[in-house]
Design an enzyme around this catalytic site. Sequence first.
Site, PDB file in Angstrom:
ATOM      1  N   LEU A 120      55.332 -42.517  36.119  1.00 18.76           N
ATOM      2  CA  LEU A 120      53.921 -42.507  35.699  1.00 18.76           C
ATOM      3  C   LEU A 120      53.242 -41.169  35.943  1.00 18.76           C
ATOM      4  O   LEU A 120      52.101 -40.979  35.537  1.00 18.76           O
ATOM      5  CB  LEU A 120      53.142 -43.609  36.437  1.00 18.76           C
ATOM      6  CG  LEU A 120      53.460 -45.047  36.031  1.00 18.76           C
ATOM      7  CD1 LEU A 120      52.675 -46.030  36.899  1.00 18.76           C
ATOM      8  CD2 LEU A 120      53.156 -45.278  34.562  1.00 18.76           C
ATOM      9  N   ARG A 121      53.908 -40.261  36.671  1.00 20.24           N
ATOM     10  CA  ARG A 121      53.319 -38.958  37.014  1.00 20.24           C
ATOM     11  C   ARG A 121      52.029 -39.160  37.807  1.00 20.24           C
ATOM     12  O   ARG A 121      51.787 -40.219  38.358  1.00 20.24           O
ATOM     13  CB  ARG A 121      53.077 -38.099  35.758  1.00 20.24           C
ATOM     14  CG  ARG A 121      54.216 -38.101  34.741  1.00 20.24           C
ATOM     15  CD  ARG A 121      55.551 -37.722  35.329  1.00 20.24           C
ATOM     16  NE  ARG A 121      56.552 -37.546  34.280  1.00 20.24           N
ATOM     17  CZ  ARG A 121      57.864 -37.544  34.499  1.00 20.24           C
ATOM     18  NH1 ARG A 121      58.357 -37.761  35.707  1.00 20.24           N
ATOM     19  NH2 ARG A 121      58.718 -37.343  33.521  1.00 20.24           N
TER      20      ARG A 121
ATOM     21  N   ASN B  74      59.288 -39.172  42.095  1.00 24.47           N
ATOM     22  CA  ASN B  74      59.626 -37.748  41.931  1.00 24.47           C
ATOM     23  C   ASN B  74      58.431 -36.951  41.421  1.00 24.47           C
ATOM     24  O   ASN B  74      58.467 -36.331  40.367  1.00 24.47           O
ATOM     25  CB  ASN B  74      60.857 -37.561  41.028  1.00 24.47           C
ATOM     26  CG  ASN B  74      60.683 -38.128  39.638  1.00 24.47           C
ATOM     27  OD1 ASN B  74      59.894 -39.051  39.433  1.00 24.47           O
ATOM     28  ND2 ASN B  74      61.409 -37.582  38.674  1.00 24.47           N
TER      29      ASN B  74
ATOM     30  N   LYS C 232      64.301 -44.412  46.799  1.00 21.25           N
ATOM     31  CA  LYS C 232      65.101 -43.811  45.728  1.00 21.25           C
ATOM     32  C   LYS C 232      65.921 -42.656  46.270  1.00 21.25           C
ATOM     33  O   LYS C 232      65.385 -41.743  46.907  1.00 21.25           O
ATOM     34  CB  LYS C 232      64.161 -43.311  44.622  1.00 21.25           C
ATOM     35  CG  LYS C 232      64.847 -42.621  43.447  1.00 21.25           C
ATOM     36  CD  LYS C 232      65.483 -43.615  42.498  1.00 21.25           C
ATOM     37  CE  LYS C 232      66.268 -42.933  41.382  1.00 21.25           C
ATOM     38  NZ  LYS C 232      65.416 -42.478  40.292  1.00 21.25           N
TER      39      LYS C 232
ATOM     40  N   HIS D 215      69.939 -42.675  41.925  1.00 19.60           N
ATOM     41  CA  HIS D 215      70.228 -41.815  40.782  1.00 19.60           C
ATOM     42  C   HIS D 215      71.698 -41.446  40.969  1.00 19.60           C
ATOM     43  O   HIS D 215      72.023 -40.556  41.751  1.00 19.60           O
ATOM     44  CB  HIS D 215      69.329 -40.575  40.738  1.00 19.60           C
ATOM     45  CG  HIS D 215      69.589 -39.760  39.507  1.00 19.60           C
ATOM     46  ND1 HIS D 215      68.695 -39.694  38.466  1.00 19.60           N
ATOM     47  CD2 HIS D 215      70.672 -39.042  39.106  1.00 19.60           C
ATOM     48  CE1 HIS D 215      69.220 -38.956  37.487  1.00 19.60           C
ATOM     49  NE2 HIS D 215      70.410 -38.547  37.859  1.00 19.60           N
TER      50      HIS D 215
ATOM     51  N   HIS E  18      69.404 -46.710  35.720  1.00 20.45           N
ATOM     52  CA  HIS E  18      69.775 -46.227  34.384  1.00 20.45           C
ATOM     53  C   HIS E  18      71.277 -46.036  34.244  1.00 20.45           C
ATOM     54  O   HIS E  18      71.754 -44.924  34.001  1.00 20.45           O
ATOM     55  CB  HIS E  18      69.018 -44.951  34.002  1.00 20.45           C
ATOM     56  CG  HIS E  18      68.818 -43.946  35.111  1.00 20.45           C
ATOM     57  ND1 HIS E  18      69.865 -43.429  35.837  1.00 20.45           N
ATOM     58  CD2 HIS E  18      67.708 -43.374  35.618  1.00 20.45           C
ATOM     59  CE1 HIS E  18      69.399 -42.583  36.728  1.00 20.45           C
ATOM     60  NE2 HIS E  18      68.085 -42.534  36.622  1.00 20.45           N
TER      61      HIS E  18
ATOM     62  N   LEU F  33      68.349 -37.789  31.622  1.00 22.80           N
ATOM     63  CA  LEU F  33      69.426 -37.788  32.613  1.00 22.80           C
ATOM     64  C   LEU F  33      69.478 -39.137  33.319  1.00 22.80           C
ATOM     65  O   LEU F  33      68.422 -39.641  33.707  1.00 22.80           O
ATOM     66  CB  LEU F  33      69.198 -36.675  33.638  1.00 22.80           C
ATOM     67  CG  LEU F  33      69.447 -35.251  33.109  1.00 22.80           C
ATOM     68  CD1 LEU F  33      68.998 -34.220  34.124  1.00 22.80           C
ATOM     69  CD2 LEU F  33      70.926 -35.058  32.766  1.00 22.80           C
TER      70      LEU F  33
ATOM     71  N   ASP G 273      63.026 -46.332  32.514  1.00 24.69           N
ATOM     72  CA  ASP G 273      63.078 -44.895  32.815  1.00 24.69           C
ATOM     73  C   ASP G 273      62.188 -44.112  31.854  1.00 24.69           C
ATOM     74  O   ASP G 273      62.465 -42.940  31.563  1.00 24.69           O
ATOM     75  CB  ASP G 273      64.507 -44.352  32.791  1.00 24.69           C
ATOM     76  CG  ASP G 273      64.627 -43.021  33.523  1.00 24.69           C
ATOM     77  OD1 ASP G 273      63.694 -42.657  34.270  1.00 24.69           O
ATOM     78  OD2 ASP G 273      65.644 -42.343  33.338  1.00 24.69           O
TER      79      ASP G 273
ATOM     80  N   HIS H 153      56.825 -36.332  29.358  1.00 20.47           N
ATOM     81  CA  HIS H 153      56.624 -34.895  29.598  1.00 20.47           C
ATOM     82  C   HIS H 153      55.731 -34.395  28.469  1.00 20.47           C
ATOM     83  O   HIS H 153      55.846 -34.879  27.347  1.00 20.47           O
ATOM     84  CB  HIS H 153      57.951 -34.136  29.532  1.00 20.47           C
ATOM     85  CG  HIS H 153      58.892 -34.441  30.651  1.00 20.47           C
ATOM     86  ND1 HIS H 153      58.856 -33.780  31.859  1.00 20.47           N
ATOM     87  CD2 HIS H 153      59.892 -35.339  30.751  1.00 20.47           C
ATOM     88  CE1 HIS H 153      59.806 -34.267  32.650  1.00 20.47           C
ATOM     89  NE2 HIS H 153      60.445 -35.209  32.008  1.00 20.47           N
TER      90      HIS H 153
ATOM     91  N   ALA I 259      64.334 -33.097  30.920  1.00 22.35           N
ATOM     92  CA  ALA I 259      64.959 -34.398  30.652  1.00 22.35           C
ATOM     93  C   ALA I 259      63.943 -35.519  30.751  1.00 22.35           C
ATOM     94  O   ALA I 259      63.126 -35.549  31.672  1.00 22.35           O
ATOM     95  CB  ALA I 259      66.078 -34.628  31.658  1.00 22.35           C
TER      96      ALA I 259
HETATM   97  O1  DOR Z   1      65.613 -38.112  32.115  1.00 22.69           O
HETATM   98  C1  DOR Z   1      65.122 -38.229  33.227  1.00 22.69           C
HETATM   99  N1  DOR Z   1      63.810 -37.964  33.446  1.00 22.69           N
HETATM  100  N2  DOR Z   1      65.904 -38.625  34.244  1.00 22.69           N
HETATM  101  C2  DOR Z   1      65.454 -38.641  35.502  1.00 22.69           C
HETATM  102  O2  DOR Z   1      66.221 -38.973  36.366  1.00 22.69           O
HETATM  103  C3  DOR Z   1      64.086 -38.189  35.814  1.00 22.69           C
HETATM  104  C4  DOR Z   1      63.197 -38.303  34.674  1.00 22.69           C
HETATM  105  C5  DOR Z   1      61.875 -37.589  34.838  1.00 22.69           C
HETATM  106  O3  DOR Z   1      61.262 -37.704  35.894  1.00 22.69           O
HETATM  107  O4  DOR Z   1      61.441 -36.935  33.893  1.00 22.69           O
HETATM  108 ZN    ZN Z   2      63.945 -42.137  36.251  1.00 25.54          ZN
END
Ligand code: DOR
Ligand code: ZN
Length: 343
Positions: free
Chosen positions: A16-17, A41, A97, A134, A172, A217, A245, A249, A261
Site C-alpha cells: 500500500l506504500r 517494505n 516478512k 520472499h 507469491h 519479483l 502482491d 509504482h 518490479a
Molecule cells: O514485484 C515486486 N514488487 N516484488 C516484490 O517482492 C516487492 C514488490 C514491491 O514492493 O514493489
Molecule cells: Zn510483495
Amino acid sequence: MNELVLPRPDDWHLHLRDGPVLRDAVAATAAVFGRALVMPNLKPPITTTEAARAYHDRIRLVAPPGFTPYPALYLTDATTPAEVRRAKASGVVLAAKLYPAGATTHSDAGVTDVRRLAPVFAAMEEVDLVLCLHGEVVDPDVDVFDREAVFLERTGSWLVETFPRLRLVLEHVTTAQGVGFVYSGHDRVAATITPQHLLLDRNDLFVGGLQPHHYCLPVLKRRLHREALLEAAISGSPRFFLGTDSAPHPRHAKESACGCAGCFTAPHALALYAEAFDQAGALARLPDFASGFGADFYGLPRATTQVRLVRRTTSVPQAYPFGSDEVVPLRAGGTVAWQVAPA
Ligand code: DOR
Ligand code: ZN
C-alpha cells in the site's frame, strides 16, 4: 456460470506504500477486499511493533469503514525475539516478512544470513506469529529464473525441518518446485498466489516488445510453472490462497531505463482471478481460495458479508491517480471478463 456470489475476499499479500499515495492505494483494494496483510517494505521499513501500529493507524485513517489492514513486521539482522512477542501481543501484527537482503524492492535492510535469525524463528513458532517468505536467493551466481527453487533447497527446507510448528507462507509462489515445497512440508506450510503468475508466463515479458508492467519479483516463469500454480490454486487445498502482491509504482518508475518490479492489480484483482479459475473450469473453487483458506490460516473468522462477480467485459483504464502521479494497472487499456457488482 455467469455470476458468482462469494464472501468478501481478503488479500493476504498487498503493498500500500505510504504518504500522499496511501489513500489511492487503499481505495483500490478496499473497494472489494475486507482485510489485507500489508507488506512492510517501506522507506524506512516497518521493523518495530510501534511502527506497525502507527502504519496501521495511518491506513485506517484513509480507509473506508470496514477495511482492516494487518501490517507485517519487516525482519532484519537486528530483529529480536522480544520484538516478536511485542508484535504478537499487539493484535495488529499477524506475520513477519523475511526479505533476503537485496532480493527485491526496498529489501536492502533485509536479512543477510537467515540461519542467524534462528532465535527469532523459535520465538515466532512459540507465540504462533506467521513467517512470510520472499523465497528467493540473491546469490549472483544463481540464474534469476532459478532463485525461488534454490532458496527452497538452501533455506526453505531448513526452516520447515527446524521449526515444525512454525506457520510459514511462501509468498507469491511462482514455480512447480514451490508448489511441491508446500505440499511436502508440514501442514502449517502454505503459499499465496498472485493473479499475474496464474495468467502470464515469461513470454509475456518480451512478446511485442519489453513489457515493464509485467515485470515483478519473483519474475514470471515458464508456462509449465504457471500450469502448476493454476493446478494448486484450483485444487481445493487449503494451503493455497489469494495474495495479489499488488505493488503500485508511479508510471515513470516502471517505464524507465531501469524499471522497478511490481504489478498493480488491485482494481481488477478479483476479476483476474475469476478469469484464471474460469478458464480452468474451476470457478466454484474461487470462494475458498479468495475468501476462506487465508482467513482460516491466519485464525480469523471468514467474512460474513458478500460480493457478487458477474461475467461482463469491462474496460481497464490506462492509468489510475496515484497521489500527484499515476499508476498503470495490469491490462491497462484492455479488458477483463468479470466485474464486481453490488451484492
Ligand atoms: O514485484 C515486486 N514488487 N516484488 C516484490 O517482492 C516487492 C514488490 C514491491 O514492493 O514493489
Ligand atoms: Zn510483495
